[in-house]
Design a protein around this motif. Structure first.
Motif, PDB file in Angstrom:
ATOM      1  N   PHE A   1       5.614  -3.624  -1.418  1.00 22.97           N
ATOM      2  CA  PHE A   1       4.678  -2.505  -1.363  1.00 22.97           C
ATOM      3  C   PHE A   1       4.709  -1.917   0.053  1.00 22.97           C
ATOM      4  O   PHE A   1       3.683  -1.671   0.672  1.00 22.97           O
ATOM      5  CB  PHE A   1       3.265  -2.986  -1.706  1.00 22.97           C
ATOM      6  CG  PHE A   1       2.964  -2.943  -3.188  1.00 22.97           C
ATOM      7  CD1 PHE A   1       3.951  -3.190  -4.122  1.00 22.97           C
ATOM      8  CD2 PHE A   1       1.687  -2.667  -3.637  1.00 22.97           C
ATOM      9  CE1 PHE A   1       3.676  -3.163  -5.479  1.00 22.97           C
ATOM     10  CE2 PHE A   1       1.398  -2.633  -4.997  1.00 22.97           C
ATOM     11  CZ  PHE A   1       2.395  -2.878  -5.920  1.00 22.97           C
TER      12      PHE A   1
ATOM     13  N   ALA B   1       0.040   2.118  -0.146  1.00 22.55           N
ATOM     14  CA  ALA B   1      -0.154   0.677  -0.328  1.00 22.55           C
ATOM     15  C   ALA B   1      -1.170   0.092   0.637  1.00 22.55           C
ATOM     16  O   ALA B   1      -1.647  -1.030   0.429  1.00 22.55           O
ATOM     17  CB  ALA B   1       1.177  -0.054  -0.180  1.00 22.55           C
TER      18      ALA B   1
ATOM     19  N   THR C   1      -4.681  -6.846  -2.896  1.00 22.47           N
ATOM     20  CA  THR C   1      -4.121  -7.962  -3.651  1.00 22.47           C
ATOM     21  C   THR C   1      -4.150  -7.674  -5.143  1.00 22.47           C
ATOM     22  O   THR C   1      -3.189  -7.947  -5.866  1.00 22.47           O
ATOM     23  CB  THR C   1      -4.910  -9.254  -3.357  1.00 22.47           C
ATOM     24  OG1 THR C   1      -4.888  -9.511  -1.954  1.00 22.47           O
ATOM     25  CG2 THR C   1      -4.334 -10.435  -4.101  1.00 22.47           C
TER      26      THR C   1
ATOM     27  N   GLY D   1       2.614  -8.506  -1.609  1.00 22.59           N
ATOM     28  CA  GLY D   1       3.744  -7.644  -1.934  1.00 22.59           C
ATOM     29  C   GLY D   1       4.389  -7.124  -0.664  1.00 22.59           C
ATOM     30  O   GLY D   1       4.868  -5.991  -0.612  1.00 22.59           O
TER      31      GLY D   1
ATOM     32  N   ASP E   1       7.905  -6.753  -5.216  1.00 24.35           N
ATOM     33  CA  ASP E   1       7.686  -7.584  -4.029  1.00 24.35           C
ATOM     34  C   ASP E   1       7.762  -6.789  -2.741  1.00 24.35           C
ATOM     35  O   ASP E   1       7.860  -7.368  -1.656  1.00 24.35           O
ATOM     36  CB  ASP E   1       8.685  -8.743  -3.993  1.00 24.35           C
ATOM     37  CG  ASP E   1      10.135  -8.264  -4.048  1.00 24.35           C
ATOM     38  OD1 ASP E   1      10.349  -7.043  -4.177  1.00 24.35           O
ATOM     39  OD2 ASP E   1      11.034  -9.113  -3.980  1.00 24.35           O
TER      40      ASP E   1
ATOM     41  N   VAL F   1      -1.337  -5.400  -6.249  1.00 26.93           N
ATOM     42  CA  VAL F   1      -0.061  -6.115  -6.337  1.00 26.93           C
ATOM     43  C   VAL F   1       0.018  -6.896  -7.645  1.00 26.93           C
ATOM     44  O   VAL F   1       1.033  -6.860  -8.354  1.00 26.93           O
ATOM     45  CB  VAL F   1       0.119  -7.059  -5.133  1.00 26.93           C
ATOM     46  CG1 VAL F   1       1.328  -7.976  -5.337  1.00 26.93           C
ATOM     47  CG2 VAL F   1       0.271  -6.269  -3.840  1.00 26.93           C
TER      48      VAL F   1
END
Length: 785
Positions: A513, A121, A489, A316, A511, A492
């Motif tokens: 990551f 992530a 971003t 996230g 919600d 997400v």
């Protein structure tokens, strides 16, 4: 939390048991285990770290706990296999443990070199090559290649295509949140071609209802509500923000601009009315207007609320976990938390603390007046008259003054009445000098000993230029794919768009990551979707179109016993998903099928029927709920008044959130309360009667013809023989009942504001209302297949 940990344990154990020696991947298989069982004591949180050991960092782990290639010499393996209660890890009192399969997996990982990879992530996504597949006939677009490649490796096959009726209903619910009309179904099913399917997609994306459907989800994320939340939970003026969101989706506003408008609409160059309305995002948090609040305490509460939301919506991330200590699983620190809060230290909160108690609306945040053209004309006329009378009063003398003063008073009162009728919305106004932001030790608002911090993004993610970055700088950083977090971003956001089309994200935790979130099952597809989103100019409609045009999306949602056992949660997408509609769509579907739905967009929030006395515990001030007595009663669910402390019972029964916090994924329950709501809520009773009236007016005289129409309108199909027989019996029994008890028929016909059709016999109408009520209570009616 115990239940969540149990679920994580089950998932990890199942994953470990299915791995062969050649399949171990750190981010997919090892890191989730370490994060769930070890990072709380051996992770990023320096304050609570034990033995100076970090298992989230390769160098630390291999310096003291892991001997590469030698599990027998590794302290990590010795501890997780120990029988001694004082030695075994995780500790006995942690409530966590490792299964034999998980211990074997960690042992094999160490034996094979204990390879670490950067956490998925935090690595910017890149566009991956589209994989080649043996079955070149099945894929329709590049998305299908990624899905089919994984299915082939899992020795699975995709499901058959959904039938055309199921497909048009699925598309309609997913893109506009409403069932298709009988005409729309007929038009699509008569022309079975790729071009017809694409035309249908384009038409739905251009529908004004598309923005309403997308807004339902976005409003959950940003915790939009019509009330303040805390203490008295009074109303506040914010519905124009909801309308801005709907319009933005309909206009296909690029997501980077959508982001800037909301976070910093008051700071952008040439800030206009739309941008100022959008800046109401910064006012969506819960606030208190009670007279005894401590301003310092609530400024800390508001700051924390904003950090939790902005980090969840755009990153996230679970930054709320580092309000009182460094994050235990992710590389966020307390300093990061309060530095993020400092971006919002310029939001003017003074009005919240000027007057309290019952003195609303004097203690409201800054608001923007939004008069209609007619109100603007009237206001201009009144301002002119007031000015003229004021000049006349200045020149008056003696006895001529009192009548002029009375005239001025009347004009001013008339102007005040007009101004109170003008629609308003809360906006953001920036302070010339932002408030000082400190790190609050242990999150204690009374403790000023922490260091002062300036606005900054999380330290491990880089830094912004300038002495004091602003909210606008933060918004730009969120969507800057070159120098900022834009690609992160995008990942997400596209994961959430995928969720809207399949019922679950490519990464299941929408919600989170972070270390406690599930890694994506199709990571290369998720990355490529994120890059596609950015390269398209942050075009949401473009991305949704790519997803719904795919063959993957068009699969049947029926599953075989073998597929259900192999992939019960449909994480591999060898089929489509079926699930109950969101609460607002349950309402909208009933109104649409009945013919009651009012097809208007925008406006103040609406108040449907609600049980008497539901607001009896609301105080400061006491309130009595009054439902609307006009056609606002039949507006879409997205416009329903959202009372945080006392959410409308129908919405609550179908799992709509109170919107106190960001909700990226609603639960889906199946309860008797929901069934009773669908059966007895006045909105649904009235809709079933209007539906019956529609059937009697539009169908032929025979029972079969009427049942056919009812099913076509509600379910886009004809009833089968069993359904036809059961409903015919119900009709007969209902006729007998209502003939015997005419008062019951009168009572049923009196539910709601709509008047029964004069041309229909009351007994026949109520009998058919029983039938349509049964149809509207079918699971199929409220299910997206």
């Amino acid at each position: 939390m115990r239940c969540i940990h149990s679920i994580i344990s089950i998932v990890l154990t199942l994953a470990a048991s299915h791995l062969s020696a050649a399949e171990i991947e750190f981010n997919r298989d090892i890191r989730p285990l370490l994060s769930d069982r070890c990072f709380a004591c051996h992770g990023p949180d320096e304050t609570h770290r034990e033995a100076e050991l970090r298992l989230d960092i390769e160098e630390s782990a291999k310096a003291s706990a892991i001997v590469v290639g030698e599990p027998d010499a590794s302290e990590l393996i010795a501890r997780i296999t120990s029988d001694a209660p004082e030695q075994v890890m995780p500790p006995v009192d942690s409530g966590k443990s490792l299964s034999p399969a998980e211990i074997d997996l960690l042992t094999r990982w160490v034996a094979e070199g204990a390879t670490y990879d950067a956490f998925w992530a935090y690595v910017p996504p890149r566009r991956h090559d589209v994989p080649a597949v043996d079955d070149s006939e099945w894929p329709v677009n590049w998305i299908d290649h990624f899905i089919l490649d994984r299915l082939n490796r899992e020795e699975l096959s995709p499901s058959d295509d959904a039938d055309p009726v199921t497909l048009v209903r699925r598309l309609s619910f997913d893109l506009i949140g409403l069932p298709p009309t009988s005409q729309e179904v007929a038009e699509f099913t008569q022309v079975d071609s790729e071009q017809a399917y694409e035309r249908l997609v384009d038409r739905l994306l251009e529908s004004p209802h598309y923005g309403e459907r997308m807004a339902m989800y976005w409003l959950d994320l940003v915790r939009y509500a019509d009330t303040v939340g805390y203490h008295g939970d009074q109303d506040h003026a914010i519905s124009p923000y909801r309308d801005y969101v709907i319009d933005a989706f309909n206009k296909n506003l690029p997501f980077d601009q959508f982001t800037r408008d909301q976070l910093a609409g008051d700071l952008v160059d040439g800030s206009g009315v739309e941008q100022k309305i959008a800046s109401g995002y910064n006012r969506l948090l819960q606030t208190s207007h009670e007279g005894g609040v401590q301003p310092k305490e609530y400024l800390a509460i508001y700051a924390a609320d904003r950090v939790r939301n902005v980090s969840s919506v755009w990153m996230g991330a679970t930054m709320g976990c580092c309000q009182c200590h460094d994050h235990k699983f992710d590389p966020y620190t307390m300093k990061d938390f309060y530095s993020m809060a400092a971006f919002f230290a310029d939001v003017d909160e003074a009005q919240h603390f000027t007057v309290g108690g019952n003195s609303l609306p004097t203690n409201r945040p800054p608001e923007l007046e939004l008069p209609t053209d007619e109100q603007q004309r009237q206001l201009a006329e009144l301002n002119t008259k007031v000015g003229e009378v004021e000049e006349e009063l200045e020149q008056a003398e003696g006895d001529t003054k009192p009548p002029i003063e009375e005239q001025l008073k009347e004009l001013q009162q008339e102007r005040d009445v007009l101004r109170r009728s003008i629609r308003r919305t809360m906006i953001t106004v920036a302070l010339e000098e932002p408030r000082t932001m400190r790190v609050l030790p242990r999150g204690n608002w009374l403790d000023d000993s922490g260091p002062i911090v300036e606005p900054a993004v999380p330290e491990y993610m880089g830094q912004l230029d300038g002495d004091r970055p602003t909210r606008l700088d933060l918004a730009n950083w969120f969507t800057d794919a070159e120098e900022g977090a834009g690609l992160l971003t995008a990942r997400v956001m596209v994961n959430r768009l995928w969720y809207l089309c399949f019922g679950t994200g490519l990464a299941a935790d929408l919600d989170d990551f972070g270390g406690q979130g599930e890694p994506p099952v199709h990571p290369k597809l998720l990355d490529t979707l994120a890059v596609e989103f950015v390269d398209s100019g942050w075009d949401i409609k473009h991305l949704l179109k790519q997803i719904v045009l795919s063959r993957t999306y068009r699969q049947s949602s029926l599953d075989t016993p073998a597929l259900r056992e192999r992939d019960p949660l449909n994480r591999l997408y060898a089929r489509q998903s079926r699930y109950r509609l969101p609460a607002e769509m349950v309402r909208d579907t009933a109104l649409a099928v009945s013919g009651l739905l009012v097809d208007e967009t925008g406006g103040d929030s609406v108040r449907p029927y609600q049980p008497a006395g539901y607001y009896r515990h609301l105080n400061f001030p006491k309130r009595k709920y009054s439902h609307h007595e006009d056609d606002r009663q039949w507006r879409r669910g997205v416009y329903v008044h959202w009372q945080r402390q006392f959410l409308h019972p129908m919405l609550k029964a179908f799992d709509a959130p109170s919107r106190e916090e960001c909700t990226a994924q609603r639960p889906r329950s199946n309860t008797p309360l929901a069934a009773l709501t669908l059966l007895n809520d006045p909105t649904f009773v009235e809709a079933s009667r209007a539906f019956a009236s529609r059937v009697l007016s539009e169908a032929g005289d025979s029972t079969d013809e009427r049942l056919d129409l009812a099913f076509q309108l509600a379910l886009s199909r004809s009833p089968d023989e069993t359904e036809r027989s059961v409903l015919t019996d119900l009709l007969s029994n209902s006729r007998t009942h209502f003939k015997q008890y005419p008062d019951a028929a009168t009572k049923l016909l009196g539910v709601g504001l709509t008047s029964p059709h004069d041309d229909h016999d009351p007994v026949e109408l109520t009998a058919w209302s029983a039938v349509t009520r049964a149809v509207m209570n079918l699971n199929e009616m409220i299910t997206r297949n």
